[in-house]
Design a protein around this motif. Sequence first.
Motif, PDB file in Angstrom:
ATOM      1  N   GLU A  53     -16.946 -13.081 -10.334  1.00 23.32           N
ATOM      2  CA  GLU A  53     -16.543 -12.168  -9.280  1.00 23.32           C
ATOM      3  C   GLU A  53     -15.344 -12.722  -8.525  1.00 23.32           C
ATOM      4  O   GLU A  53     -15.153 -13.928  -8.409  1.00 23.32           O
ATOM      5  CB  GLU A  53     -17.696 -11.948  -8.296  1.00 23.32           C
ATOM      6  N   GLN A  54     -14.534 -11.831  -8.010  1.00 19.84           N
ATOM      7  CA  GLN A  54     -13.393 -12.218  -7.197  1.00 19.84           C
ATOM      8  C   GLN A  54     -13.575 -11.640  -5.806  1.00 19.84           C
ATOM      9  O   GLN A  54     -13.706 -10.428  -5.639  1.00 19.84           O
ATOM     10  CB  GLN A  54     -12.086 -11.714  -7.801  1.00 19.84           C
TER      11      GLN A  54
ATOM     12  N   PRO B  18     -17.416  -3.829 -10.430  1.00 24.19           N
ATOM     13  CA  PRO B  18     -18.439  -4.874 -10.261  1.00 24.19           C
ATOM     14  C   PRO B  18     -17.852  -6.272 -10.170  1.00 24.19           C
ATOM     15  O   PRO B  18     -18.533  -7.193  -9.692  1.00 24.19           O
ATOM     16  CB  PRO B  18     -19.307  -4.710 -11.515  1.00 24.19           C
ATOM     17  N   GLN B  19     -16.612  -6.464 -10.619  1.00 25.75           N
ATOM     18  CA  GLN B  19     -16.005  -7.791 -10.602  1.00 25.75           C
ATOM     19  C   GLN B  19     -15.466  -8.174  -9.226  1.00 25.75           C
ATOM     20  O   GLN B  19     -15.089  -9.327  -8.998  1.00 25.75           O
ATOM     21  CB  GLN B  19     -14.862  -7.873 -11.629  1.00 25.75           C
ATOM     22  N   ILE B  20     -15.432  -7.218  -8.282  1.00 21.08           N
ATOM     23  CA  ILE B  20     -14.894  -7.480  -6.951  1.00 21.08           C
ATOM     24  C   ILE B  20     -16.015  -7.660  -5.939  1.00 21.08           C
ATOM     25  O   ILE B  20     -16.907  -6.822  -5.827  1.00 21.08           O
ATOM     26  CB  ILE B  20     -13.960  -6.337  -6.501  1.00 21.08           C
TER      27      ILE B  20
ATOM     28  N   HIS C  83       2.881 -10.552   3.197  1.00 20.59           N
ATOM     29  CA  HIS C  83       3.897 -11.327   2.501  1.00 20.59           C
ATOM     30  C   HIS C  83       3.274 -12.645   2.039  1.00 20.59           C
ATOM     31  O   HIS C  83       2.552 -13.303   2.793  1.00 20.59           O
ATOM     32  CB  HIS C  83       5.089 -11.608   3.419  1.00 20.59           C
ATOM     33  N   GLY C  84       3.554 -13.013   0.815  1.00 23.38           N
ATOM     34  CA  GLY C  84       2.950 -14.210   0.256  1.00 23.38           C
ATOM     35  C   GLY C  84       1.753 -13.913  -0.612  1.00 23.38           C
ATOM     36  O   GLY C  84       1.278 -14.789  -1.331  1.00 23.38           O
ATOM     37  N   ARG C  85       1.221 -12.688  -0.549  1.00 23.69           N
ATOM     38  CA  ARG C  85       0.134 -12.269  -1.427  1.00 23.69           C
ATOM     39  C   ARG C  85       0.717 -11.445  -2.570  1.00 23.69           C
ATOM     40  O   ARG C  85       1.595 -10.615  -2.360  1.00 23.69           O
ATOM     41  CB  ARG C  85      -0.897 -11.406  -0.689  1.00 23.69           C
ATOM     42  N   SER C  86       0.219 -11.662  -3.762  1.00 26.92           N
ATOM     43  CA  SER C  86       0.657 -10.862  -4.901  1.00 26.92           C
ATOM     44  C   SER C  86      -0.220  -9.628  -5.040  1.00 26.92           C
ATOM     45  O   SER C  86      -1.419  -9.656  -4.718  1.00 26.92           O
ATOM     46  CB  SER C  86       0.584 -11.691  -6.193  1.00 26.92           C
ATOM     47  N   ALA C  87       0.366  -8.552  -5.521  1.00 25.64           N
ATOM     48  CA  ALA C  87      -0.408  -7.336  -5.799  1.00 25.64           C
ATOM     49  C   ALA C  87      -1.110  -7.524  -7.149  1.00 25.64           C
ATOM     50  O   ALA C  87      -0.673  -7.008  -8.180  1.00 25.64           O
ATOM     51  CB  ALA C  87       0.508  -6.121  -5.813  1.00 25.64           C
ATOM     52  N   THR C  88      -2.197  -8.279  -7.132  1.00 27.55           N
ATOM     53  CA  THR C  88      -2.920  -8.593  -8.363  1.00 27.55           C
ATOM     54  C   THR C  88      -3.621  -7.354  -8.891  1.00 27.55           C
ATOM     55  O   THR C  88      -3.805  -6.363  -8.156  1.00 27.55           O
ATOM     56  CB  THR C  88      -3.972  -9.683  -8.094  1.00 27.55           C
ATOM     57  N   PRO C  89      -4.044  -7.350 -10.165  1.00 30.20           N
ATOM     58  CA  PRO C  89      -4.796  -6.206 -10.685  1.00 30.20           C
ATOM     59  C   PRO C  89      -6.036  -5.892  -9.852  1.00 30.20           C
ATOM     60  O   PRO C  89      -6.373  -4.720  -9.666  1.00 30.20           O
ATOM     61  CB  PRO C  89      -5.166  -6.661 -12.106  1.00 30.20           C
TER      62      PRO C  89
ATOM     63  N   LEU D  82      -4.857  -4.087  -6.660  1.00 31.20           N
ATOM     64  CA  LEU D  82      -4.442  -2.722  -6.976  1.00 31.20           C
ATOM     65  C   LEU D  82      -5.634  -1.830  -7.294  1.00 31.20           C
ATOM     66  O   LEU D  82      -5.660  -0.651  -6.924  1.00 31.20           O
ATOM     67  CB  LEU D  82      -3.462  -2.745  -8.153  1.00 31.20           C
ATOM     68  N   ALA D  83      -6.654  -2.399  -7.968  1.00 32.18           N
ATOM     69  CA  ALA D  83      -7.862  -1.627  -8.272  1.00 32.18           C
ATOM     70  C   ALA D  83      -8.603  -1.268  -6.987  1.00 32.18           C
ATOM     71  O   ALA D  83      -9.117  -0.146  -6.838  1.00 32.18           O
ATOM     72  CB  ALA D  83      -8.767  -2.418  -9.211  1.00 32.18           C
ATOM     73  N   LEU D  84      -8.665  -2.200  -6.036  1.00 33.24           N
ATOM     74  CA  LEU D  84      -9.338  -1.918  -4.765  1.00 33.24           C
ATOM     75  C   LEU D  84      -8.576  -0.859  -3.978  1.00 33.24           C
ATOM     76  O   LEU D  84      -9.188   0.012  -3.338  1.00 33.24           O
ATOM     77  CB  LEU D  84      -9.473  -3.196  -3.947  1.00 33.24           C
ATOM     78  N   ILE D  85      -7.246  -0.894  -4.012  1.00 33.07           N
ATOM     79  CA  ILE D  85      -6.449   0.130  -3.327  1.00 33.07           C
ATOM     80  C   ILE D  85      -6.732   1.510  -3.930  1.00 33.07           C
ATOM     81  O   ILE D  85      -6.918   2.490  -3.198  1.00 33.07           O
ATOM     82  CB  ILE D  85      -4.950  -0.212  -3.415  1.00 33.07           C
ATOM     83  N   ASP D  86      -6.774   1.590  -5.246  1.00 30.90           N
ATOM     84  CA  ASP D  86      -7.081   2.864  -5.900  1.00 30.90           C
ATOM     85  C   ASP D  86      -8.454   3.354  -5.484  1.00 30.90           C
ATOM     86  O   ASP D  86      -8.671   4.554  -5.261  1.00 30.90           O
ATOM     87  CB  ASP D  86      -7.009   2.721  -7.425  1.00 30.90           C
TER      88      ASP D  86
END
Length: 313
Positions: free
Chosen positions: A105-106, A133-135, A289-295, A298-302
């Motif tokens: 999990e992340q 489920p991975q978040i 700033h300093g955070r990457s838009a990781t997959p 982006l999945a959580l934003i969606d």
Amino acid sequence: MKTQENGNKHKGYRRIIPSMTALLEFEAVARHNSFTLAARELGVTQAAVSKQVKQLEENLGTQLFQRLHRGIRLTSEGQALFAVISDSLQKIAAVFDRISEGSGEQELVLSTTATFSQLRVMPRLGNLRATLPQIQLRLATQMFTGDLRNHDVDLLVRYGNGRWEDGSAVLLFEEEIFPVCSPAWLARNTPPTSLHDLYTSDLLDADATSEGWMTWPTWFREQGHTPPKLRYSLRCHLYTDTIQAALHGHGVALGWGRMIDHLLASGELVRLTELTVRPREAYYVVIPHGRSATPAILALIDWLRDALPEAAR
């Protein structure tokens, strides 16, 4: 250029980056915008932090902070260095967490106001677990949104125009605002058929805040009418309390459609009129700033944008 890059690789990172301690202490100062707070976090003296940052500036041959009369401010070079260090440390910390916890999990830290977390996120948590489920979500609820550099968050929800200096904004959704009440209140009262009828209804309202929450006088003015002095059944400091009062049948509240869609879907609240206001502002997710838009981000934003509430399903 290629020969120079190869030469740098052979030198090793230690030759290119003289002090990892200085980088860590610089990151803390930049994040807190304070030498004092950085020293407190790191458990060292302010003088030690200042010395490390000064040595880093001398090694780079440039100034990273502007020393002002009251406080400090990152230079453009300092902002560039802070962005890449913050991003790198976040990635390192995420790997450490996954390894130490032995879990696939992340964890993502989402900062929101109480209104957004209670009315938008909580009714959808079951769907989040089924869909992603991975978040592992951690909510950092604040009364009002603040400077992202002072909070250890992965993303933050804001309501506004989408132009902020401390992160990159991604549009979530626009909003519309209309009168709502409970079925119990509607059963006891004649439904309002005009704005004048609304003036004299049992109005519930929340205080205007820096977030831009709309109040009844503003809503009426957006309809092209300036109402007389309104008499409220109840006024609350928090919008969530106003909605609770409406649910208990105490009057008519302004419904922010994206926040109460689950209550409309379940029938706990009903819309009183087709009259609505569509504000110019909207909801955004801000990635610091300093955070990457990781997959995962982006999945959580969606999910925040599109997830249906439990009541609607």
